[in-house]
Design an enzyme around this catalytic site. Structure first.
Site, PDB file in Angstrom:
ATOM      1  N   GLU A 194     -10.086  19.354 -72.669  1.00 40.70           N
ATOM      2  CA  GLU A 194     -12.109  19.519 -71.989  1.00 40.70           C
ATOM      3  C   GLU A 194     -12.975  20.266 -71.532  1.00 40.70           C
ATOM      4  O   GLU A 194     -11.489  21.412 -71.380  1.00 40.70           O
ATOM      5  CB  GLU A 194     -11.791  18.247 -70.326  1.00 40.70           C
ATOM      6  CG  GLU A 194     -13.776  18.427 -70.008  1.00 40.70           C
ATOM      7  CD  GLU A 194     -13.568  17.686 -68.576  1.00 40.70           C
ATOM      8  OE1 GLU A 194     -13.142  17.078 -68.553  1.00 40.70           O
ATOM      9  OE2 GLU A 194     -14.557  17.150 -68.259  1.00 40.70           O
TER      10      GLU A 194
ATOM     11  N   ARG B  76       4.227  16.387 -65.158  1.00 44.73           N
ATOM     12  CA  ARG B  76       2.920  17.962 -66.177  1.00 44.73           C
ATOM     13  C   ARG B  76       3.933  19.595 -64.840  1.00 44.73           C
ATOM     14  O   ARG B  76       4.725  18.800 -64.637  1.00 44.73           O
ATOM     15  CB  ARG B  76       1.546  18.418 -64.780  1.00 44.73           C
ATOM     16  CG  ARG B  76       1.744  17.722 -63.342  1.00 44.73           C
ATOM     17  CD  ARG B  76       0.438  17.976 -62.278  1.00 44.73           C
ATOM     18  NE  ARG B  76      -0.544  18.715 -62.960  1.00 44.73           N
ATOM     19  CZ  ARG B  76      -1.238  18.534 -63.825  1.00 44.73           C
ATOM     20  NH1 ARG B  76      -1.806  17.519 -64.726  1.00 44.73           N
ATOM     21  NH2 ARG B  76      -2.632  19.268 -63.522  1.00 44.73           N
TER      22      ARG B  76
ATOM     23  N   LYS C 242      -7.689  23.499 -63.295  1.00 40.79           N
ATOM     24  CA  LYS C 242      -9.168  24.166 -63.864  1.00 40.79           C
ATOM     25  C   LYS C 242     -10.095  23.780 -62.194  1.00 40.79           C
ATOM     26  O   LYS C 242     -11.230  25.146 -62.345  1.00 40.79           O
ATOM     27  CB  LYS C 242      -9.853  23.289 -64.803  1.00 40.79           C
ATOM     28  CG  LYS C 242      -8.740  23.850 -66.271  1.00 40.79           C
ATOM     29  CD  LYS C 242      -9.593  23.330 -67.158  1.00 40.79           C
ATOM     30  CE  LYS C 242      -9.447  21.331 -67.237  1.00 40.79           C
ATOM     31  NZ  LYS C 242      -9.448  20.880 -68.742  1.00 40.79           N
TER      32      LYS C 242
HETATM   33  P1  ATP Z   1      -6.419  20.498 -64.660  1.00 43.61           P
HETATM   34  O1  ATP Z   1      -6.139  19.601 -63.714  1.00 43.61           O
HETATM   35  O2  ATP Z   1      -6.070  21.603 -64.736  1.00 43.61           O
HETATM   36  O3  ATP Z   1      -8.468  20.232 -64.738  1.00 43.61           O
HETATM   37  P2  ATP Z   1      -7.200  18.250 -66.251  1.00 43.61           P
HETATM   38  O4  ATP Z   1      -6.037  17.486 -67.367  1.00 43.61           O
HETATM   39  O5  ATP Z   1      -8.118  18.185 -66.845  1.00 43.61           O
HETATM   40  O6  ATP Z   1      -6.039  20.089 -66.272  1.00 43.61           O
HETATM   41  P3  ATP Z   1      -7.180  19.135 -69.569  1.00 43.61           P
HETATM   42  O7  ATP Z   1      -8.421  20.069 -70.540  1.00 43.61           O
HETATM   43  O8  ATP Z   1      -8.020  17.494 -69.413  1.00 43.61           O
HETATM   44  O9  ATP Z   1      -6.760  19.817 -68.185  1.00 43.61           O
HETATM   45  O10 ATP Z   1      -6.355  18.890 -70.245  1.00 43.61           O
HETATM   46  C1  ATP Z   1      -5.397  18.639 -71.705  1.00 43.61           C
HETATM   47  C2  ATP Z   1      -4.372  18.274 -71.922  1.00 43.61           C
HETATM   48  O11 ATP Z   1      -3.145  18.952 -70.860  1.00 43.61           O
HETATM   49  C3  ATP Z   1      -3.887  17.079 -71.047  1.00 43.61           C
HETATM   50  O12 ATP Z   1      -3.628  16.321 -72.417  1.00 43.61           O
HETATM   51  C4  ATP Z   1      -3.178  17.124 -70.183  1.00 43.61           C
HETATM   52  O13 ATP Z   1      -2.393  16.551 -69.878  1.00 43.61           O
HETATM   53  C5  ATP Z   1      -2.237  18.662 -70.378  1.00 43.61           C
HETATM   54  N1  ATP Z   1      -2.193  20.010 -68.703  1.00 43.61           N
HETATM   55  C6  ATP Z   1      -3.005  19.916 -67.995  1.00 43.61           C
HETATM   56  N2  ATP Z   1      -2.543  20.361 -67.089  1.00 43.61           N
HETATM   57  C7  ATP Z   1      -1.094  19.939 -67.330  1.00 43.61           C
HETATM   58  C8  ATP Z   1      -0.369  20.854 -66.661  1.00 43.61           C
HETATM   59  N3  ATP Z   1       0.038  21.270 -64.857  1.00 43.61           N
HETATM   60  N4  ATP Z   1       1.212  20.957 -67.550  1.00 43.61           N
HETATM   61  C9  ATP Z   1       1.336  20.012 -68.455  1.00 43.61           C
HETATM   62  N5  ATP Z   1       0.445  19.769 -69.000  1.00 43.61           N
HETATM   63  C10 ATP Z   1      -1.353  19.929 -68.801  1.00 43.61           C
HETATM   64 MG    MG Z   2      -8.219  15.985 -68.170  1.00 45.97          MG
END
Ligand code: ATP
Ligand code: MG
Length: 561
Positions: A43, A269, A279
């Site tokens: 995102e 994760r 984020k």
């Molecule tokens: P955050 O929790 O940091 O806001 P998010 O999941 O909202 O992260 P996205 O931009 O939606 O951020 O993430 C893109 C991809 O990265 C998703 O498939 C998510 O599952 C993966 N991802 C995010 N954080 C991690 C992590 N700590 N370890 C592994 N994969 C991750």
């Molecule tokens: Mg997300």
């Protein structure tokens, strides 16, 4: 150094193997797919961090290993939080990490028209309805893990009325939050995600890509699986918190004329000790100016790690070492540092720098004289060659390499003790000069001209070899030492993340001295300062005064402290 600690991957596969690759292989063997199609779906509401790197390496890595392809898809369904700056940063960081999506760059917003049509399709099938319930009530009516939800009074609306209202939602007739479109599944479902989840909400906001074309936007759940299906994604890999969403993911694909049938798989994760990988929190650190920006070298963002001097190879290596597991765990940052050292040890040339200088005067070296000595650039790589370093009567050594009254095990400089100056000579400390407060300001030494190059012909041994620079020929520099951004391994667990910030996360040493060859360092260049660690020239460098970031120390001293 001992081998790095293992993370909680019980499966303990060989590096490069994991349960998701096993699934992909089984699907290929069984003929369910010919080659895998994966996607990385950020995102664009912040910069990528090292947690994302795990997902990027997994998705792009699988595509590469099995001759498939990996899409970069921006999950841009919430225009109030998303910005072009983030889109650009994400593309730059994925490329920097070493991956290429080729022509497969997509946006969930590319599918807004198709998603809208599918929403109408569900309405016509009697599987979606417009709900006028205010948001707070809607939330309360969802029930809990132990109590079923309550059905909305709008649940029984007819198809024609639903279609009319949904079209008017789209036409902009209603304010934000006035109505939502919900799937009609089961308010008593054990899985809360199946209790008539919201598919569309009204949001009068301009979108970075679609501008003012829409004032209703699909939810993550309604956009994600369908986008996967449109792109013929075979394996939709996400983190464990989406496991509970999988039944909805499947329900939507089962109830829509989707062009393909992707499957969702979940993995744990990445969590790192002393680090925040969310984020939302990272955005707050930037917005509140607790750090200097997304690329502050203390940040776990890829931009921050790059500025700090971490090579992309080290990140890929770290991710492959920690493996892909099905249970959440926290990885020790020592393991990350291990991968960084491994790579920089091979790639970084050696230089000499003194972080906290103490003057050393060689009384029997002629005044006004100097000479050039040979210093090897890399001990394991003869092809890296050597360079000349100036030696003279007045030098700087590290303050901590001298003690006037040393304890038993201290083998470095002290009165009467002889040590080797790297690439140069043996010197013996004869006396010290102190200021009015009693602090040592200068060491008076003698050298043995017969030890040039660092060896005594009479076989005499010394117990320490020190780094040094020539006082007049060295250049001044600022060195930035970074410590973890947080004081506890689980920042925020006490309830207030900001209270856990480490006030000593940045230490700026403004009086450092470097050997003259470092005047030519360009931002991004990484070298090893002998005996100290790996350091990367920073973009803040000026020609008259370079700035270096400590990427990582040679040894893990923080854990011991
Ligand atoms: P955050 O929790 O940091 O806001 P998010 O999941 O909202 O992260 P996205 O931009 O939606 O951020 O993430 C893109 C991809 O990265 C998703 O498939 C998510 O599952 C993966 N991802 C995010 N954080 C991690 C992590 N700590 N370890 C592994 N994969 C991750
Ligand atoms: Mg997300």
């Amino acid at each position: 150094m001992s081998s790095p600690p293992l993370n909680g991957n019980k499966a303990a596969k060989e590096p490069g193997r994991d349960f998701i690759r096993d699934i992909v292989e089984a699907d290929i063997k069984a003929g369910r797919i010919t080659t895998p199609v994966t996607r990385f779906p950020p995102e664009p509401n912040g910069y990528l961090h090292i947690g994302h790197a795990k997902s990027i390496c997994l998705n792009f890595g699988i595509a590469k290993d099995y001759s498939g392809r990996c899409h970069l898809r921006f999950d841009d369904t919430n225009p109030t939080k998303e910005e072009q700056e983030y889109i650009d940063a994400i593309e730059r960081d994925v490329r920097w990490l070493g991956f290429d999506w080729g022509p497969y760059l997509f946006h969930a917003s590319d599918y807004f028209a198709q998603l809208y049509d599918w929403a109408e399709h569900l309405i016509r099938q009697g599987k979606a309805y417009v709900d006028d319930t205010p948001a707070a009530e809607l939330q309360a009516a969802r029930g809990t893990l132990t109590e079923p939800g309550r059905e909305s009074r709008w649940r029984g609306r007819g198809v024609e009325e639903n279609l009319d209202l949904f079209r008017r939602m789209r036409a902009g007739e209603f304010p934000n939050g006035a109505r939502v479109l919900r799937a009609k599944i089961d308010m008593a479902a054990g899985n809360i995600n199946l209790r008539d989840p919201v598919l569309y909400r009204i949001l009068h906001a301009e979108h970075p890509r679609t501008g003012k074309a829409w004032c209703i936007y699909p939810t993550y759940d309604f956009a994600h699986g369908q986008s996967d299906a449109i792109e013929s994604v075979t394996h939709s890999i996400c983190t464990l918190e989406f496991e509970d969403h999988r039944p909805l993911y499947d329900w939507l694909l089962d109830n829509l004329p989707a062009p393909s049938r992707p499957r969702q798989y979940e993995f744990a994760r990445l969590n790192l000790g002393y680090t925040v990988l969310s984020k939302r929190f990272l955005t707050e650190l930037v917005a509140q100016k607790r750090v200097k920006g997304w690329d502050d070298p203390r940040m776990p963002s890829l931009a921050g790690l790059r500025r700090r001097g971490v090579p992309p190879e080290a990140i890929r290596d770290f991710v492959s070492r920690i493996g892909v597991a099905k249970a959440n765990s926290t990885v020790d940052i020592a393991m990350f540092d291990f991968s960084v050292r491994e790579h920089l040890n091979k790639s970084a040339e050696r230089r000499m720098a003194v972080l906290r200088p103490l003057k050393l005067v060689i009384e029997n070296y002629p005044e006004g004289q100097s000479e050039e000595l040979d210093a090897v650039n890399h001990p394991d790589n003869p092809a890296a060659g050597s360079r000349k370093i100036p030696f003279a009567r007045e030098l700087y050594v590290e303050q901590e390499d001298f003690m006037e009254n040393p304890p038993k095990k201290f083998f470095r400089l002290s009165p009467g003790i002889e040590v080797r100056l790297r690439y140069a000579y043996f010197v013996t400390c004869k006396s010290v000069v102190k200021d009015a407060s009693g602090a040592v300001t200068e060491l008076r030494c003698v050298y043995d001209p017969a030890t040039k190059g660092g060896n005594a012909h009479d076989g005499r041994k010394v117990k320490a070899t020190l780094h040094w620079v020539a006082a007049a020929q060295s250049i001044p520099a600022e060195i930035r030492i970074y410590n973890p951004l947080f004081t506890r391994p689980d920042p925020g667990a006490g309830g207030d993340l900001m209270a856990d910030l480490n006030p000593q996360s940045l230490e700026a040493l403004t009086g450092a001295r470097l050997e003259p060859s470092l005047a030519k360092a360009k931002p991004g260049d990484v070298v090893q300062f002998e005996r100290l660690g790996y350091f990367c020239a920073d973009a803040d460098s000026k020609h008259s005064k370079p700035v270096f970031n400590r990427t990582v120390a040679l040894r893990d001293s923080y854990a011991k402290a």
